[in-house]
Design an enzyme around this catalytic site. Structure first.
Site, PDB file in Angstrom:
ATOM      1  N   SER A  70      48.577  42.199  47.505  1.00  0.00           N
ATOM      2  CA  SER A  70      49.288  41.470  48.675  1.00  0.00           C
ATOM      3  C   SER A  70      50.627  41.690  48.975  1.00  0.00           C
ATOM      4  O   SER A  70      51.124  41.700  47.773  1.00  0.00           O
ATOM      5  CB  SER A  70      48.829  39.953  48.475  1.00  0.00           C
ATOM      6  OG  SER A  70      49.591  39.201  49.304  1.00  0.00           O
ATOM      7  N   TYR A 119      49.064  30.890  45.303  1.00  0.00           N
ATOM      8  CA  TYR A 119      48.506  32.138  45.888  1.00  0.00           C
ATOM      9  C   TYR A 119      49.296  33.384  45.335  1.00  0.00           C
ATOM     10  O   TYR A 119      48.632  34.353  44.900  1.00  0.00           O
ATOM     11  CB  TYR A 119      47.969  31.979  47.238  1.00  0.00           C
ATOM     12  CG  TYR A 119      47.495  33.169  47.825  1.00  0.00           C
ATOM     13  CD1 TYR A 119      48.217  34.010  48.774  1.00  0.00           C
ATOM     14  CD2 TYR A 119      46.357  33.740  47.159  1.00  0.00           C
ATOM     15  CE1 TYR A 119      47.857  35.403  49.141  1.00  0.00           C
ATOM     16  CE2 TYR A 119      45.993  35.012  47.689  1.00  0.00           C
ATOM     17  CZ  TYR A 119      46.760  35.649  48.685  1.00  0.00           C
ATOM     18  OH  TYR A 119      46.230  36.790  49.084  1.00  0.00           O
ATOM     19  N   LYS A 146      48.249  36.679  42.962  1.00  0.00           N
ATOM     20  CA  LYS A 146      48.057  38.070  43.105  1.00  0.00           C
ATOM     21  C   LYS A 146      49.157  38.709  42.132  1.00  0.00           C
ATOM     22  O   LYS A 146      48.828  39.895  41.741  1.00  0.00           O
ATOM     23  CB  LYS A 146      48.776  38.221  44.711  1.00  0.00           C
ATOM     24  CG  LYS A 146      47.683  37.966  45.751  1.00  0.00           C
ATOM     25  CD  LYS A 146      46.524  38.861  45.535  1.00  0.00           C
ATOM     26  CE  LYS A 146      45.179  38.524  46.735  1.00  0.00           C
ATOM     27  NZ  LYS A 146      44.096  39.566  46.606  1.00  0.00           N
TER      28      LYS A 146
END
Ligand code: WQD
Length: 351
Positions: free
Chosen positions: A128, A153, A157
């Site tokens: 991402s 989040y 990643k």
């Protein structure tokens, strides 16, 4: 020669299904693994059958389940893995960080353990653009820019990328990490698209549910960012361009491995590459609202609200490396993406 067998892990989302369709159409044998936490299995699998003329092998389960994953690998012995399985809502991770650490990081660790056990070494990772330090880097970001995270989040990643780098350096894995940001999920056939259970978290499906009058209005999370119209700028990309990037990355990885890269000590030098998969053409929230209103031919009820946890003003990256090395570049416009999403949603409303 036996076709390459690819295991695709996901929690039945949309990048997964588009990528599965493209790999199957390109001659790969595709095995699917999903815990069905996010959408309608029968609808997606029946659409994949129409698109690929095949009944793709499907396993319902969770990548965190070691015994389940062990059985899948023992049964299937894949040649490579495309790893999508991760929860991905920035705001949700701020409210429940441990859910994200468990799903995303523990799930990846279990997958890597099993891949190592069965000597499955080739992996494409759905990373991402959130790993870039959006506060310190000047957009458009490049693959060598500073990394940092401002929410759980994004942290997961970045940790997942570091785990894969370790696997490449110390366990001989061949890895490509694809960094992208905002997919718009709908296939031009209208057979595959985003139709999330419940209230969507992403901008475009939310806009379309308001256009369908299923939700009363959309809140634009703040309009006082340092951008031309005050709203956040993101790089939205058609899901089919994204799926194509996964296919071209895997083909590239196989060619790179076949070249038998030898280090000075005579060992096979495993691959570890990172690519930005972007259009390089950011759009603001208000621009996306205007595009959606043009596509649906009417105003979409909206209001300006407070800033959302975890949002950054601008996140746009430079896709030149993927163009030069993978010969990949986006073929579809954002308007086409929103049109496909609207047509999918209208054709499958509430499915
Ligand atoms: C886009 C913009 C919101 C909803 C993305 C991907 C996610 C993951 C992380 C890769 C933001 C604004 C949204 C709404 C709004 N991808 N918005 N009102 O947050 O950029 O996350 O990166 O890892 O899958 O989506 O995407 O679609 O939630 O928001 O104003 O009701 O729209 O503030 O600026 P986001 P999003």
């Amino acid at each position: 020669m036996e076709p390459q067998k690819i295991l695709i892990t996901w929690w039945l989302g949309y990048i997964w299904s588009h990528t599965a369709a493209l790999f199957a159409q390109s001659g790969y044998e595709v095995v699917l693994l999903d815990n069905l936490s996010n959408t309608h299995k029968d609808q997606v699998l029946s659409s994949l059958k129409i698109l690929t003329w095949k009944d793709l092998t499907f396993y319902e389960g969770d990548v965190r389940d070691y015994d389940f994953l062990d059985k899948v690998f023992e049964q299937e012995k894949p040649d490579g893995v495309i790893h999508f399985a991760a929860k991905k809502a920035v705001w949700e991770s701020c409210h429940d960080p441990f859910l994200y650490y468990d799903n995303n990081i523990n799930g990846t660790i279990t997958l890597l353990e099993i891949m190592d056990k069965y000597q499955v070494k080739n992996l494409i990772f759905s990373s991402s653009a959130t790993v870039y330090d959006a506060e310190k880097n000047v957009p458009p970001f490049t693959e060598t820019d500073r990394l940092n995270t401002t929410n759980p989040y994004w942290t997961t990643k970045l940790v997942m990328e570091f785990l894969l780098k370790d696997m490449s350096q110390h366990k001989g894995f061949n890895v490509i990490c694809l960094r992208y940001f905002n997919p718009i999920w709908a296939h031009h056939s209208w057979l595959l698209g985003e139709n999330p259970k419940g209230i969507p978290t992403n901008l475009v499906p939310y806009l379309l549910k308001v256009a369908k009058k299923e939700i009363e209005k959309i809140t634009i999370f703040w309009d006082n960012y340092p951008t031309p119209d005050g709203t956040c700028i993101r790089d939205y990309i058609h899901i089919e361009d994204l799926a194509q990037a996964h296919l071209q990355s895997y083909d590239y990885l196989l060619k790179k491995v076949e070249k038998e890269q030898i280090t000075e000590e005579g060992n096979l030098a495993p691959a570890f590459e990172i690519f930005n998969i972007w259009t390089g053409n950011g759009k603001s929230v208000k621009e996306m609202l205007n595009i959606a209103e043009t596509v649906v031919w009417e105003e979409i009820n909206n209001e300006i609200g407070e800033r959302r946890d975890g949002d950054v003003a601008v996140s746009v990256a430079n896709p030149i490396k993927a163009k030069q090395i993978l010969w990949w570049e986006p073929q579809k416009s954002i308007v086409e993406a929103v049109e496909d999403a609207w047509n999918f949603y209208s054709a499958n409303k509430g499915a």
